[in-house]
Design a protein around this motif. Structure first.
Motif, mmCIF file in Angstrom:
data_model
loop_
_atom_site.group_PDB
_atom_site.id
_atom_site.type_symbol
_atom_site.label_atom_id
_atom_site.label_comp_id
_atom_site.label_asym_id
_atom_site.label_seq_id
_atom_site.Cartn_x
_atom_site.Cartn_y
_atom_site.Cartn_z
ATOM 1 N N UNK A 95 0.782 -1.202 -0.117
ATOM 2 C CA UNK A 95 0.036 -0.113 -0.189
ATOM 3 C C UNK A 95 0.884 1.389 -0.102
ATOM 4 N N UNK A 96 1.743 1.293 0.847
ATOM 5 C CA UNK A 96 2.703 2.370 0.748
ATOM 6 C C UNK A 96 3.227 2.520 -0.581
ATOM 7 N N UNK A 97 3.897 1.638 -1.337
ATOM 8 C CA UNK A 97 4.368 1.752 -2.798
ATOM 9 C C UNK A 97 3.275 2.094 -3.617
ATOM 10 N N UNK A 98 2.149 1.774 -3.474
ATOM 11 C CA UNK A 98 1.015 2.463 -4.397
ATOM 12 C C UNK A 98 1.038 4.252 -3.926
ATOM 13 N N UNK A 104 2.434 -10.633 -4.037
ATOM 14 C CA UNK A 104 2.686 -9.125 -4.017
ATOM 15 C C UNK A 104 2.707 -8.409 -5.178
ATOM 16 N N UNK A 105 3.329 -9.107 -6.233
ATOM 17 C CA UNK A 105 3.266 -8.336 -7.862
ATOM 18 C C UNK A 105 1.887 -8.191 -8.219
ATOM 19 N N UNK A 106 1.027 -9.058 -7.974
ATOM 20 C CA UNK A 106 -0.386 -8.959 -8.491
ATOM 21 C C UNK A 106 -0.916 -8.047 -7.756
ATOM 22 N N UNK A 107 -0.563 -7.636 -6.422
ATOM 23 C CA UNK A 107 -1.224 -6.755 -5.803
ATOM 24 C C UNK A 107 -0.936 -5.409 -6.000
ATOM 25 N N UNK A 108 0.469 -5.117 -6.173
ATOM 26 C CA UNK A 108 0.851 -3.883 -6.179
ATOM 27 C C UNK A 108 1.396 -2.930 -7.578
ATOM 28 N N UNK A 109 1.500 -4.083 -8.611
ATOM 29 C CA UNK A 109 1.935 -3.691 -9.766
ATOM 30 C C UNK A 109 0.915 -3.274 -10.989
#
Length: 241
Positions: free
Chosen positions: A178-181, A199-204
């Motif tokens: 969430x912080x990266x988003x 994580x890749x699917x979640x953030x990218x």
């Protein structure tokens, strides 16, 4: 129509190491506001790609560009535009999170007032009661938050992440995502090397799969379900595709 600025780009990049081709004709671009997840097994070339953007590897052929500048031509200027977060953030254990933040900012030539430093740590999710505690008492997730605060305080144009969620529990990994988003939402280009498919699917926004130094498949993250992503990844890993 507003054009999107490409901040990170590899153009036909080739990197050899001791007569071994580690990166083999890589073409890759990451625009402002985009999180790009680079998937691949050990030896696929993910970390070498990030190291080349940082200027630690000299291209054998092709080149990498950060906002149209190459590290070889202007290393100091290019690094000033980059924030880097490795798998294990190197912090001083005997110093507090707050002291580490102000110290590393000073090393980069940025003076950050104490109140602003507290605010930066809060925005990356580090609880206020941990700011003045020694880093030796921190979990890995807390250390990553300090590293993210240091990277964010630099006011870089692009962020490079190398296995940032390795060793984090699911809750900490989700919080980090969430912080990266949020960082991408502020206009940063984010290139993340990872083994973590979830994580890749979640953030990218974009996902690329590397194998033997080549980008063998690339797609928009929202167009692929997690089980399909896993199937694609394993197919390439097993040589079925």
């Amino acid at each position: 129509m507003t054009s999107i600025t490409t901040l990170l780009e590899a153009r036909n990049l080739v990197v050899n190491y001791k007569n071994h081709r580690v990166i083999d004709g890589l073409d890759l671009s990451v625009p402002a506001g985009c999180v790009y997840a680079l998937l691949g097994g050990n030896g696929a070339g993910k970390t070498t790609t990030i190291s080349t953007f940082l200027g630690f590897n000299k291209p054998t052929g092709g080149n990498v560009y950060i906002e149209d500048e190459s590290p070889g031509e202007n290393p100091a200027g290019v690094r000033a535009k980059l924030a880097y977060l490795p798998e294990n953030v190197a912090l001083y254990d005997y110093m507090s999170g707050l002291e580490n933040l102000t110290f590393f900012c000073a090393l980069a030539g940025t003076r950050i007032p104490r109140e602003q430093a507290h605010d930066q740590l809060l925005r990356t999710g580090l609880q206020a009661d941990a700011h003045n505690r020694r880093v030796s008492t921190y979990s890995k997730g807390m250390r990553q938050k300090v590293g993210l605060a240091i990277a964010s305080a630099k006011q870089a144009k692009a962020m490079l992440l190398d296995e940032p969620t390795s060793g984090l529990d699911p809750g900490a990994a989700n919080d980090f995502a969430q912080r990266i988003r949020v960082a991408a939402g502020s206009g940063l280009a984010v290139l993340m090397a990872t083994h973590d498919l979830f994580n890749a699917k979640q953030v990218a926004d974009r996902i690329g799969i590397m194998k033997a130094g080549r980008l063998v498949e690339e797609f928009d993250a929202h167009t692929v379900a997690h089980d399909e992503l896993e199937h694609k990844y394993l197919a390439h890993a097993r040589g079925l595709q």
